[in-house]
Design a protein around this motif. Structure first.
Motif, PDB file in Angstrom:
ATOM      1  N   GLY A  14       3.558  10.106   2.992  1.00 38.70           N
ATOM      2  CA  GLY A  14       4.728   9.504   3.607  1.00 38.70           C
ATOM      3  C   GLY A  14       4.829   9.808   5.087  1.00 38.70           C
ATOM      4  N   SER A  15       4.350  10.981   5.494  1.00 38.28           N
ATOM      5  CA  SER A  15       4.403  11.355   6.910  1.00 38.28           C
ATOM      6  C   SER A  15       3.148  10.902   7.662  1.00 38.28           C
ATOM      7  N   ASP A  16       2.184  10.379   6.940  1.00 37.74           N
ATOM      8  CA  ASP A  16       0.933   9.935   7.565  1.00 37.74           C
ATOM      9  C   ASP A  16       0.572   8.570   7.000  1.00 37.74           C
ATOM     10  N   MET A  17       1.159   7.519   7.603  1.00 38.60           N
ATOM     11  CA  MET A  17       0.922   6.174   7.100  1.00 38.60           C
ATOM     12  C   MET A  17      -0.536   5.758   7.282  1.00 38.60           C
ATOM     13  N   LEU A  18      -1.199   6.340   8.281  1.00 42.11           N
ATOM     14  CA  LEU A  18      -2.610   6.036   8.490  1.00 42.11           C
ATOM     15  C   LEU A  18      -3.435   6.479   7.295  1.00 42.11           C
ATOM     16  N   ARG A  19      -3.133   7.693   6.795  1.00 45.26           N
ATOM     17  CA  ARG A  19      -3.873   8.175   5.620  1.00 45.26           C
ATOM     18  C   ARG A  19      -3.576   7.308   4.397  1.00 45.26           C
ATOM     19  N   MET A  52      -5.672   2.966   0.726  1.00 46.01           N
ATOM     20  CA  MET A  52      -5.379   1.653   0.139  1.00 46.01           C
ATOM     21  C   MET A  52      -6.452   0.620   0.419  1.00 46.01           C
ATOM     22  N   VAL A  53      -7.397   0.924   1.304  1.00 46.37           N
ATOM     23  CA  VAL A  53      -8.469  -0.036   1.567  1.00 46.37           C
ATOM     24  C   VAL A  53      -9.785   0.399   0.930  1.00 46.37           C
ATOM     25  N   GLN A  54      -9.712   1.341   0.003  1.00 46.80           N
ATOM     26  CA  GLN A  54     -10.919   1.789  -0.685  1.00 46.80           C
ATOM     27  C   GLN A  54     -10.779   1.521  -2.178  1.00 46.80           C
ATOM     28  N   GLY A  55     -11.666   0.681  -2.681  1.00 45.68           N
ATOM     29  CA  GLY A  55     -11.579   0.244  -4.061  1.00 45.68           C
ATOM     30  C   GLY A  55     -11.563   1.371  -5.077  1.00 45.68           C
ATOM     31  N   ARG A  56     -12.367   2.414  -4.844  1.00 45.31           N
ATOM     32  CA  ARG A  56     -12.439   3.482  -5.839  1.00 45.31           C
ATOM     33  C   ARG A  56     -11.120   4.226  -5.957  1.00 45.31           C
ATOM     34  N   THR A 100      -7.699  -8.290  -3.549  1.00 44.08           N
ATOM     35  CA  THR A 100      -7.718  -8.821  -2.185  1.00 44.08           C
ATOM     36  C   THR A 100      -8.947  -8.326  -1.431  1.00 44.08           C
ATOM     37  N   LEU A 101      -9.216  -7.026  -1.543  1.00 46.84           N
ATOM     38  CA  LEU A 101     -10.383  -6.467  -0.870  1.00 46.84           C
ATOM     39  C   LEU A 101     -11.667  -7.126  -1.370  1.00 46.84           C
ATOM     40  N   SER A 102     -11.757  -7.310  -2.676  1.00 49.33           N
ATOM     41  CA  SER A 102     -12.962  -7.893  -3.255  1.00 49.33           C
ATOM     42  C   SER A 102     -13.124  -9.358  -2.867  1.00 49.33           C
ATOM     43  N   SER A 103     -11.996 -10.061  -2.700  1.00 51.70           N
ATOM     44  CA  SER A 103     -12.054 -11.487  -2.383  1.00 51.70           C
ATOM     45  C   SER A 103     -12.352 -11.744  -0.913  1.00 51.70           C
ATOM     46  N   VAL A 104     -11.816 -10.886  -0.036  1.00 52.85           N
ATOM     47  CA  VAL A 104     -11.898 -11.152   1.406  1.00 52.85           C
ATOM     48  C   VAL A 104     -13.084 -10.470   2.054  1.00 52.85           C
ATOM     49  N   PHE A 105     -13.333  -9.217   1.678  1.00 63.01           N
ATOM     50  CA  PHE A 105     -14.334  -8.422   2.375  1.00 63.01           C
ATOM     51  C   PHE A 105     -15.622  -8.314   1.559  1.00 63.01           C
ATOM     52  N   ASP A 106     -16.730  -8.280   2.287  1.00 65.76           N
ATOM     53  CA  ASP A 106     -18.021  -8.155   1.626  1.00 65.76           C
ATOM     54  C   ASP A 106     -18.073  -6.841   0.858  1.00 65.76           C
ATOM     55  N   SER A 107     -18.515  -6.924  -0.389  1.00 64.36           N
ATOM     56  CA  SER A 107     -18.596  -5.713  -1.210  1.00 64.36           C
ATOM     57  C   SER A 107     -19.903  -4.975  -1.016  1.00 64.36           C
ATOM     58  N   ALA A 108     -20.865  -5.631  -0.385  1.00 65.02           N
ATOM     59  CA  ALA A 108     -22.160  -4.985  -0.151  1.00 65.02           C
ATOM     60  C   ALA A 108     -22.463  -4.976   1.339  1.00 65.02           C
ATOM     61  N   LEU A 109     -23.256  -4.009   1.745  1.00 61.40           N
ATOM     62  CA  LEU A 109     -23.611  -3.882   3.152  1.00 61.40           C
ATOM     63  C   LEU A 109     -24.731  -4.825   3.560  1.00 61.40           C
ATOM     64  N   PRO A 168     -12.075   1.722   6.205  1.00 60.44           N
ATOM     65  CA  PRO A 168     -11.426   2.965   6.661  1.00 60.44           C
ATOM     66  C   PRO A 168     -11.665   3.237   8.139  1.00 60.44           C
ATOM     67  N   ALA A 169     -12.882   2.966   8.621  1.00 57.85           N
ATOM     68  CA  ALA A 169     -13.176   3.181  10.035  1.00 57.85           C
ATOM     69  C   ALA A 169     -12.377   2.214  10.904  1.00 57.85           C
ATOM     70  N   PHE A 170     -12.208   0.964  10.451  1.00 58.71           N
ATOM     71  CA  PHE A 170     -11.407   0.014  11.222  1.00 58.71           C
ATOM     72  C   PHE A 170      -9.928   0.394  11.219  1.00 58.71           C
ATOM     73  N   ILE A 171      -9.453   0.979  10.117  1.00 56.43           N
ATOM     74  CA  ILE A 171      -8.062   1.449  10.078  1.00 56.43           C
ATOM     75  C   ILE A 171      -7.846   2.517  11.142  1.00 56.43           C
ATOM     76  N   GLU A 172      -8.751   3.467  11.225  1.00 53.51           N
ATOM     77  CA  GLU A 172      -8.646   4.524  12.232  1.00 53.51           C
ATOM     78  C   GLU A 172      -8.783   3.959  13.639  1.00 53.51           C
ATOM     79  N   LEU A 173      -9.685   2.992  13.821  1.00 53.76           N
ATOM     80  CA  LEU A 173      -9.882   2.390  15.132  1.00 53.76           C
ATOM     81  C   LEU A 173      -8.635   1.610  15.557  1.00 53.76           C
ATOM     82  N   ALA A 174      -8.016   0.899  14.621  1.00 48.74           N
ATOM     83  CA  ALA A 174      -6.801   0.153  14.934  1.00 48.74           C
ATOM     84  C   ALA A 174      -5.676   1.099  15.356  1.00 48.74           C
ATOM     85  N   ASP A 175      -5.590   2.246  14.700  1.00 50.55           N
ATOM     86  CA  ASP A 175      -4.575   3.232  15.074  1.00 50.55           C
ATOM     87  C   ASP A 175      -4.838   3.776  16.478  1.00 50.55           C
TER      88      ASP A 175
END
Length: 506
Positions: free
Chosen positions: A65-70, A75-79, A147-156, A390-397
């Motif tokens: 709650g005190s760290d919305m970035l975390r 929330m962007v990691q499927g596992r 949403t993650l599976s539909s929008v973002f590539d699941s493989a590198l 996750p890296a883009f989340i940190e970069l956006a912050d």
């Protein structure tokens, strides 16, 4: 009842109502009904597990709650989303089992059929109520996962990824931002909004390079089907915003990679990468028809409007001044060309990116999460892999907290859209990026950027009056013949210096 094997000394509650109260109490503090019936071992284990889970839950809520970035990070990691759903399901099943067993061991023998039926109904309703929060967690987790599976590539696709070094030691990551203008009243999609976001991964500084939709004679990468189909010097006779649909009409023959998720967007990324001489890592395409859903999901945005902007089919107007725009109004703010031109619209689109980056409150995003997820699935296409999120989340912050956003609008007079000088365009872009990096090196330790002193003759001169020497006029005055020393809209730019979005978009 001997078959219930109650511990020695245990007594049943006086009646069915009291037994039901102990059962309800066990839903609030699991284990107390077992302790009441002198089932010390079971009661102790259940109560102890409950206290530990409660402490862990409170600690987790405080931390997240005190760290919305975390929170966004998980929330962007499927596992983690699947783990959250599984844990919620398992804990709810155990919780309901404790409640049902509490009723089983506390109900007094010899209770009437009506009393047993009524109490059993209350226990059932209580169990269903306990399942509601778990169902909400499972539904939210699945929505995010889907949403993650539909929008973002699941493989590198062979791309190496190291969570500790997600950008592989690179100084900048470059993303092509596309706004597709499709609709029921037109064929296909035109990418009327095209920007390259070059992001410094250490400082969070961004250079937005705006490409006009009406750039002509776009050169195509060598040894591609497009270059063979449209050879120089005549080349591609349509505008740059038509490249996407041209490839989409025949991807098997014209796409750089026909197997890509969106072959047309992937090919346009290669084309614009060649035009700008920037290695583009990813693209993100937003269908402008669904853009309003994204803005509504984050609660709208605050913008400053210099002059009234007509919008919509009903004769509406976005009035000048500070305004809070909903999704539909923000869509028209970014796309309207009434009483303006392509370049003014380019400027407003750059401002939209700045406003969304600054105002996308994580709490509002989480509150409208399902709406945001639905809008994202309908409107966003990208080749950013899930592992990079996750890296883009940190970069956006980092961009939001510390970065400076500057824009280079490739507009007349420095760029002739009918006969573009592609080498000059590349030089302008390289100069804008280098200028930002040079500014980082000269910035003081407190992090405040130092604006370079203008060179002699760079200061805009006042408007020309009768008898003034034309040699003293600004480049903008020479180009337009107007008295204004510089353009008055954020989409027009003169000279090679990238302009701060803070100055263009107050």
């Amino acid at each position: 009842m001997a078959d219930r094997r109650e511990p020695r000394g245990a007594t049943y509650p006086g009646n069915t109502g009291r037994a039901l109260l102990w059962t309800i109490g066990s839903a609030v503090v699991p284990g107390i009904a077992h302790l009441r019936m002198r089932r010390w071992a079971a009661g102790g284990v259940i109560l102890g597990a409950f206290v530990l889970l409660l402490a862990a839950g409170v600690a987790g809520a405080v931390v997240l709650g005190s760290d919305m970035l975390r929170s966004a990070f998980y929330m962007v990691q499927g596992r983690w989303l699947l783990t959250a759903a599984a844990v919620a399901f398992a804990l709810t099943v155990l919780w309901m089992a404790v409640v049902v067993h509490s009723w089983t061991i506390t109900r007094p023998p010899g209770a009437g059929r009506l009393a047993r039926f009524s109490a059993g109904t209350v226990v059932l309703v209580m169990c269903l109520a306990m399942a509601v929060p778990a169902a909400a967690v499972i539904r939210t987790s699945y929505t995010a996962y889907d949403t993650l599976s539909s929008v973002f590539d699941s493989a590198l696709g062979g791309e190496p990824h190291d969570a500790a070094n997600p950008w592989a030691g690179r100084d900048r990551v470059n993303v092509l931002l596309l706004g597709g203008d499709s609709g029921s009243n037109r064929y296909g999609m035109r990418t009327d909004s095209m920007m390259v976001a070059s992001i410094d991964v250490e400082h969070g500084d961004v250079v937005l390079i705006g490409l006009p939709r009406n750039l002509e004679n776009a050169p195509f990468p060598e040894d591609t089907a497009l270059a063979e189909q449209y050879p120089a010097p005549t080349g591609f006779t349509d505008l740059l915003n038509e490249v996407y649909q041209t490839v989409a009409d025949d991807p098997d023959r014209l796409a750089v990679d026909p197997e890509a998720t969106d072959p047309a967007a992937d090919t346009l990324k290669a084309v614009i990468g060649g035009i700008t001489d920037i290695e583009l890592d990813y693209y993100a395409l937003v269908d402008m028809e669904g853009f309003e859903g994204l803005i509504d999901a984050i609660g709208g945005i605050d913008v400053h409007i210099e002059d009234p902007i007509p919008y919509g089919q009903e004769g509406g107007v976005l009035e000048a001044g500070d305004q809070h725009l909903n999704g539909n109004e923000a869509l028209w703010y970014g796309r309207s060309r009434v009483n303006s031109d392509d370049y003014a619209r380019m400027g407003r689109q750059g401002c939209l990116i700045k406003y969304v980056a600054e105002q996308a409150d994580p709490a509002a995003v989480l509150t409208g999460f399902e709406d945001l997820a639905g809008a994202t699935k309908r409107t966003l296409r990208t080749d950013i892999p899930q592992t990079k999120l996750p890296a883009f989340i940190e970069l956006a912050d980092l961009v939001s907290d510390e970065g400076e956003m500057r824009t280079l609008q490739l507009s007349p007079p420095q760029v002739d859209t009918a006969y573009p000088d592609w080498e000059e365009i590349k030089a302008l872009i390289a100069e804008a990026v280098q200028e930002q990096e040079d500014g980082q090196e000269t910035a003081p330790k407190d992090g405040l950027a130092v604006e370079p002193s203008p060179s002699p003759g760079e200061e805009p001169l006042p408007g020309l009056a009768a008898g003034d020497d034309v040699a003293d006029s600004t480049e903008w005055q020479e180009y337009t013949g107007l008295t204004d020393p510089s353009p008055t809209t954020p989409g027009r730019q003169v000279g090679s210096d990238a302009t701060s979005l803070d100055a263009l978009c107050p």
